[in-house]
Design an enzyme around this catalytic site. Sequence first.
Site, PDB file in Angstrom:
ATOM      1  N   LYS A  35     -45.947 -35.753 -31.265  1.00 42.14           N
ATOM      2  CA  LYS A  35     -45.081 -36.884 -30.908  1.00 42.14           C
ATOM      3  C   LYS A  35     -44.446 -36.639 -29.537  1.00 42.14           C
ATOM      4  O   LYS A  35     -44.489 -35.527 -29.000  1.00 42.14           O
ATOM      5  CB  LYS A  35     -43.992 -37.057 -31.966  1.00 42.14           C
ATOM      6  N   TYR A 257     -25.420 -31.785  -2.122  1.00 39.45           N
ATOM      7  CA  TYR A 257     -24.411 -32.821  -2.340  1.00 39.45           C
ATOM      8  C   TYR A 257     -23.096 -32.223  -2.845  1.00 39.45           C
ATOM      9  O   TYR A 257     -23.098 -31.345  -3.716  1.00 39.45           O
ATOM     10  CB  TYR A 257     -24.900 -33.836  -3.364  1.00 39.45           C
TER      11      TYR A 257
END
Length: 372
Positions: A35, A257
């Site tokens: 899955k 950043y």
Amino acid sequence: MYRRIRAEIDLDALRWNLAVAERLAGERAVWPVVKGDAYGHGMLAVARGLPQARGFCVADVEEALALRAGGIRTAVLALQGAWDGASLRAAADAGVSLGVHEPGQVALVEAHGDALAASASGLWLEVETGMHRLGVASAEVPALAARLAAIVGAERVGLMTHFACADEPTHPLNARQQETFAALAIDAPGPVSACNSAALLTDLYPADGMVRPGIMLYGVSPLGERSAAELDLAPVMTLRSRLIAVKTVPAGATVGYGGTWKAPRDTRIGLVAAGYGDGYPRHAPTGTPVRIGAAMVRTVGRVSMDSLAVDLTDAPEARVGSTVVLWGEGLPVEQVAQAAGTIGYELLTRIPPRVPRVVLDRTQRGSAGSEP
């Protein structure tokens, strides 16, 4: 291939891990869980790479039908089952077995029993034994199982459950779940299944007939106290990239950043072509491990969308173009996940489509892809 970053999928490692699961399972059938696009590894590539598998487990009917569309004819179980008549009939036509975990799904089966009775599909009634996720109450099992058996026959109705704390073998909930499920399974005429990867590795419930290993097949340990290497598991995915810039930043300068990291001295910094746009965790803090050659280096500053910075002090040979391992070969994904405050499952399943999957299969003397 022009992308610097790629996820290499080693099918030989995958088959090795399946062999480990099969040795632990003994006579029990092993149905790999594929899955979530095989935990980010590529569902069709994984299924095609395991032709010896007895069956596969997926989350839902859509994933099951994708396997069929991809040419997989092995038995498939859609764990969450069907939610409407169209999906149930499509699953029946494709010979897909269905999980049943809610009384409304039993009624749906009864409403479309003709399709199921004429197919090779099985039904798996999921029992709530203590996890309180999916599953019917244990007291409801006899009546609901009898209703399902009236449609497809008792031998085609399995019982399954899921352990909440199998990764903690001494947790008291394990014993309670074992006791609850065993009392129901002992008289079940059809197959029973309880073990996921952690339960299989710790021999938590040896009485089931089918086991459903997931994360261990991809070379990741589900056990906090034991590494994948200790469990004889090999990493299947290696997330590789390259250094695309190398520079020296002066003492006191910041990187990235927000200027969250300040160079304590003149520091040689490398920029890796990998960022949160590639599935690398943005919240990974300064100090998260990265491997360049034989050297283990650390990230510095915030992760950007398309790049991240590493301190090259311990990798003096690193140059623009040097190969970087974000996780996988020589750097277990569990270590990166621990540094980032998450789990390996999440990192593997978050790799987006823009990152090429390169399937490596030495037994076939080739690979689907090329060097970046």
